[in-house]
Design a protein around this motif. Structure first.
Motif, short mmCIF file in Angstrom:
data_model
loop_
_atom_site.label_atom_id
_atom_site.label_comp_id
_atom_site.label_asym_id
_atom_site.label_seq_id
_atom_site.Cartn_x
_atom_site.Cartn_y
_atom_site.Cartn_z
N TYR A 26 0.85 -1.17 0.10
CA TYR A 26 -0.16 -0.01 -0.05
C TYR A 26 0.73 1.12 0.09
N PRO A 230 -6.51 -2.18 -4.27
CA PRO A 230 -5.19 -1.55 -3.83
C PRO A 230 -5.09 0.09 -4.09
N LYS A 233 -6.99 1.68 -1.56
CA LYS A 233 -6.52 1.45 -0.26
C LYS A 233 -4.97 2.29 -0.25
N ALA A 234 -4.47 2.64 -1.26
CA ALA A 234 -3.14 3.31 -1.47
C ALA A 234 -3.67 5.17 -1.11
N ALA A 237 -4.08 5.30 2.40
CA ALA A 237 -3.02 5.61 3.24
C ALA A 237 -2.62 6.80 3.10
N GLY A 253 0.68 3.84 4.94
CA GLY A 253 0.21 2.41 4.18
C GLY A 253 0.75 1.29 5.20
N GLY A 257 -2.04 -1.35 6.55
CA GLY A 257 -1.69 -2.79 6.31
C GLY A 257 -2.11 -3.56 7.93
#
Length: 300
Positions: A26, A230, A233-234, A237, A253, A257
């Motif tokens: 991430y 992802p 999610k990135a 993050a 990130g 996680g």
């Protein structure tokens, strides 16, 4: 939810390693988001699909051309770097002075374009990297069995972060990136090529996404729609750590996680994505600038 594993040291360490390895992927993808935003204030929602393209380039290098994974990763970085530069020149540069919502919609359009071009080229079915392409087995640390793949992920991420920090802090193009991020018009008056600097930023961010894509592909399976999750999610993050901050993207990130792994290990794996978006909402409500971000007042 079962949190009993928290009382067992071996299980706790194992889950933390799992969380850090996923968070490292991430973080690499979040770096692309945060660098592009820091330079041109664009949320590049096509970034997750560049990660997907990198995963496919790595797959074909390993499965078809029988390259070692590290060499496949280098090829994927080069291919995605060129792709990122082309996307910036064709889709974003003509809209640089347009309203932000226009560029945002364009980014979403580029995302769908990449996904369905890839569906047309390779099909919609999932593929898996050849077994053992990313190493295998466990490393025993006392009673703790650590997956070697996950150690590779963490190690590669640390190396990428060191290289990135060196480029940004110690090189001429890195100084240009910081100058354009601070004030693009003033940087241009000082003789800095803003277009070249922005293109290099996309090159660098897309290359990092390719590394994340190859590592994710080697650990899991790949498909043309794999970049969506992802990518989101990135983005979370990057916001969590402070969008525009490179260390913040890394911290955000890894923390994301670890949080997802804690939720999964506690028996609520169906809610790990919910946890990510709850974090996003809380950060936006409590500290919109993120952990390492700074509040910037806009001039009227």
């Amino acid at each position: 939810m079962d949190f009993s594993w928290l009382t067992h040291f071996d299980s706790f360490v194992q889950q933390m390693i799992n969380g850090i390895s996923i968070g490292s992927i991430y973080a690499l993808a979040a770096l692309g988001y945060t660098m592009v935003y820091g330079i041109i204030k664009l949320i590049n929602f096509a970034h997750g699909d560049i990660l997907m393209v990198g995963a496919y380039v790595g797959y074909f290098c390993v499965a078809v051309f029988k390259m070692p994974l590290i060499l496949a990763m280098v090829v994927a970085v080069a291919a995605c770097g060129v792709l990122g530069v082309l996307i910036e020149k064709v889709a974003y540069r003509p809209l640089r002075r347009a309203p932000r919502i226009t560029v945002l919609i364009t980014a979403i359009g580029v995302s769908f374009l990449l996904e369905y071009v890839m569906v047309a080229l390779v099909g919609a079915e999932s593929k898996a990297y050849p077994a053992g392409s990313f190493g295998g087995g466990n490393l025993m640390l006392g009673n703790i069995a650590v997956d070697i793949q996950r150690l590779y992920v963490v190690g590669i991420t640390i190396v990428m972060m060191i290289v990135l920090q060196f480029i940004v802090k110690r090189t001429k193009i890195g100084k240009a990136m910081r100058a354009v991020s601070s004030d693009a018009d003033a940087a241009q008056l000082m003789g800095i090529s803003v277009d070249r600097t922005i293109s290099f930023t996309f090159l660098l961010g897309s290359g990092l996404a390719a590394v994340a894509g190859v590592m994710m592909g080697a650990m899991f399976t790949i498909n043309p729609l794999m970049g969506m999750q992802p990518g989101l999610k990135a983005f979370i993050a990057a916001v969590f750590g402070g969008i525009g901050s490179i260390p913040g993207a890394m911290i955000g990130g890894v923390l994301l996680g670890v949080i997802e792994t804690v939720v999964t290990a506690s028996g609520a794996s169906a809610y790990k994505d919910l946890a990510a978006f709850v974090i996003l909402i809380l950060v936006l409500l409590i500290r919109p600038c993120g952990i390492l971000g700074k509040n910037v007042r806009e001039k009227v």
